[in-house]
Design a protein around this motif. Structure first.
Motif, PDB file in Angstrom:
ATOM      1  N   THR A 235      60.746   2.323  36.561  1.00 29.14           N
ATOM      2  CA  THR A 235      61.598   3.499  36.766  1.00 29.14           C
ATOM      3  C   THR A 235      62.943   3.399  36.066  1.00 29.14           C
ATOM      4  OG1 THR A 235      62.418   2.560  38.841  1.00 29.14           O
ATOM      5  CG2 THR A 235      60.535   4.058  38.981  1.00 29.14           C
ATOM      6  N   ASP A 236      63.386   2.176  35.721  1.00 28.69           N
ATOM      7  CA  ASP A 236      64.707   2.066  35.089  1.00 28.69           C
ATOM      8  C   ASP A 236      64.726   2.595  33.669  1.00 28.69           C
ATOM      9  OD1 ASP A 236      63.146  -0.067  34.181  1.00 28.69           O
ATOM     10  OD2 ASP A 236      64.822  -1.475  34.127  1.00 28.69           O
ATOM     11  N   ASN A 237      63.607   2.432  32.939  1.00 29.38           N
ATOM     12  CA  ASN A 237      63.595   2.886  31.549  1.00 29.38           C
ATOM     13  C   ASN A 237      62.270   3.508  31.112  1.00 29.38           C
ATOM     14  OD1 ASN A 237      61.949   0.669  31.346  1.00 29.38           O
ATOM     15  ND2 ASN A 237      63.148  -0.384  29.785  1.00 29.38           N
ATOM     16  N   GLY A 238      61.346   3.687  32.052  1.00 27.31           N
ATOM     17  CA  GLY A 238      60.069   4.304  31.720  1.00 27.31           C
ATOM     18  C   GLY A 238      59.114   3.421  30.943  1.00 27.31           C
ATOM     19  N   GLU A 239      59.424   2.126  30.863  1.00 26.91           N
ATOM     20  CA  GLU A 239      58.570   1.204  30.111  1.00 26.91           C
ATOM     21  C   GLU A 239      57.191   1.095  30.768  1.00 26.91           C
ATOM     22  OE1 GLU A 239      58.577  -3.369  28.355  1.00 26.91           O
ATOM     23  OE2 GLU A 239      60.345  -2.623  29.390  1.00 26.91           O
ATOM     24  N   ASP A 240      56.185   0.909  29.926  1.00 29.33           N
ATOM     25  CA  ASP A 240      54.829   0.697  30.425  1.00 29.33           C
ATOM     26  C   ASP A 240      54.698  -0.704  31.012  1.00 29.33           C
ATOM     27  OD1 ASP A 240      54.244   3.178  29.336  1.00 29.33           O
ATOM     28  OD2 ASP A 240      53.175   2.366  27.597  1.00 29.33           O
ATOM     29  N   ALA A 241      53.742  -0.844  31.924  1.00 26.85           N
ATOM     30  CA  ALA A 241      53.397  -2.147  32.474  1.00 26.85           C
ATOM     31  C   ALA A 241      52.026  -2.544  31.980  1.00 26.85           C
ATOM     32  CB  ALA A 241      53.400  -2.108  34.002  1.00 26.85           C
ATOM     33  N   LEU A 242      51.880  -3.804  31.632  1.00 31.99           N
ATOM     34  CA  LEU A 242      50.597  -4.384  31.317  1.00 31.99           C
ATOM     35  C   LEU A 242      50.045  -4.954  32.629  1.00 31.99           C
ATOM     36  CD1 LEU A 242      48.460  -5.367  29.240  1.00 31.99           C
ATOM     37  CD2 LEU A 242      49.839  -7.453  29.040  1.00 31.99           C
ATOM     38  N   VAL A 243      48.856  -4.543  33.007  1.00 33.98           N
ATOM     39  CA  VAL A 243      48.193  -5.099  34.174  1.00 33.98           C
ATOM     40  C   VAL A 243      47.416  -6.324  33.710  1.00 33.98           C
ATOM     41  CG1 VAL A 243      46.519  -4.702  36.034  1.00 33.98           C
ATOM     42  CG2 VAL A 243      47.948  -2.819  35.216  1.00 33.98           C
ATOM     43  N   MET A 244      47.637  -7.442  34.397  1.00 35.19           N
ATOM     44  CA  MET A 244      46.918  -8.673  34.085  1.00 35.19           C
ATOM     45  C   MET A 244      46.222  -9.137  35.351  1.00 35.19           C
ATOM     46  SD  MET A 244      49.634 -10.642  31.580  1.00 35.19           S
ATOM     47  CE  MET A 244      48.398 -11.723  30.837  1.00 35.19           C
ATOM     48  N   TRP A 245      45.086  -9.805  35.183  1.00 35.67           N
ATOM     49  CA  TRP A 245      44.359 -10.272  36.353  1.00 35.67           C
ATOM     50  C   TRP A 245      43.557 -11.522  36.009  1.00 35.67           C
ATOM     51  CZ3 TRP A 245      38.985 -10.359  37.289  1.00 35.67           C
ATOM     52  CH2 TRP A 245      38.211  -9.837  36.242  1.00 35.67           C
ATOM     53  N   VAL A 246      43.112 -12.187  37.077  1.00 34.70           N
ATOM     54  CA  VAL A 246      42.312 -13.394  36.924  1.00 34.70           C
ATOM     55  C   VAL A 246      41.400 -13.545  38.138  1.00 34.70           C
ATOM     56  CG1 VAL A 246      44.023 -14.939  38.002  1.00 34.70           C
ATOM     57  CG2 VAL A 246      42.388 -15.879  36.349  1.00 34.70           C
ATOM     58  N   LYS A 247      40.206 -14.078  37.913  1.00 29.41           N
ATOM     59  CA  LYS A 247      39.340 -14.480  39.024  1.00 29.41           C
ATOM     60  C   LYS A 247      39.795 -15.859  39.450  1.00 29.41           C
ATOM     61  CE  LYS A 247      35.250 -11.766  38.004  1.00 29.41           C
ATOM     62  NZ  LYS A 247      33.810 -11.762  37.727  1.00 29.41           N
ATOM     63  N   LEU A 248      39.950 -16.052  40.741  1.00 23.90           N
ATOM     64  CA  LEU A 248      40.450 -17.336  41.254  1.00 23.90           C
ATOM     65  C   LEU A 248      39.309 -18.278  41.617  1.00 23.90           C
ATOM     66  CD1 LEU A 248      43.302 -15.907  43.465  1.00 23.90           C
ATOM     67  CD2 LEU A 248      43.501 -16.929  41.209  1.00 23.90           C
TER      68      LEU A 248
END
Length: 148
Positions: free
Chosen positions: A135-148
């Motif tokens: 919300t501060d600058n409208g930057e996109d987020a990269l979603v990262m994930w891992v199987k544990l």
């Protein structure tokens, strides 16, 4: 100085965590958010990294059934470059496994290559983009994930 200690965050830590928060994020969380996370959210568990009496970092984790989500992680700017982020993240990953999580995900700014590279060391891979996430600058987020 001795090695940092990691432990579960308590309400009395919030004022010192706010210093890390303010130094780390353009739009920091409020004290009220931390209070609600610690006192009211049954899925949340937060950890602090402490060097002597100073809190140098913290990390939030939600575990809902077998899915874990990192809500936030921050290390004081003057303490970065000492592998504290890796140490804290590794600790929290182990906590997620101990709490029964089978997968873990997080969002990271697309511009935060340093953090992305650290997460990749722990096996996280990109899973998608959340457009205009920050919300501060409208930057996109990269979603990262891992199987544990």
């Amino acid at each position: 100085m001795s090695a940092p200690v990691i432990r579960q965050m308590r309400v009395e830590d919030i004022d010192r965590v706010m210093a890390v928060e303010a130094a780390s994020f353009g739009t920091p969380w409020t004290k009220d958010i931390f209070y609600k996370e610690i006192l009211e959210n049954p899925y949340a568990i937060y950890f602090i990294m402490q060097e002597g009496k100073q809190i140098v970092g913290y990390c939030g984790l939600w575990v809902i059934f077998d899915e874990a989500q990192i809500t936030n992680i921050a290390i004081l700017p003057q303490c970065r470059g000492k592998k504290y982020g890796q140490t804290l993240f590794h600790f929290v990953l182990n906590q997620a496994v101990a709490l029964g999580a089978a997968t873990l995900s997080l969002e990271v700014r697309v511009s935060n290559i340093t953090a992305q590279n650290m997460y990749k060391k722990f096996g996280l891979t990109p899973g998608g983009i959340r457009r205009n996430y920050y919300t501060d600058n409208g930057e996109d987020a990269l979603v990262m994930w891992v199987k544990l």
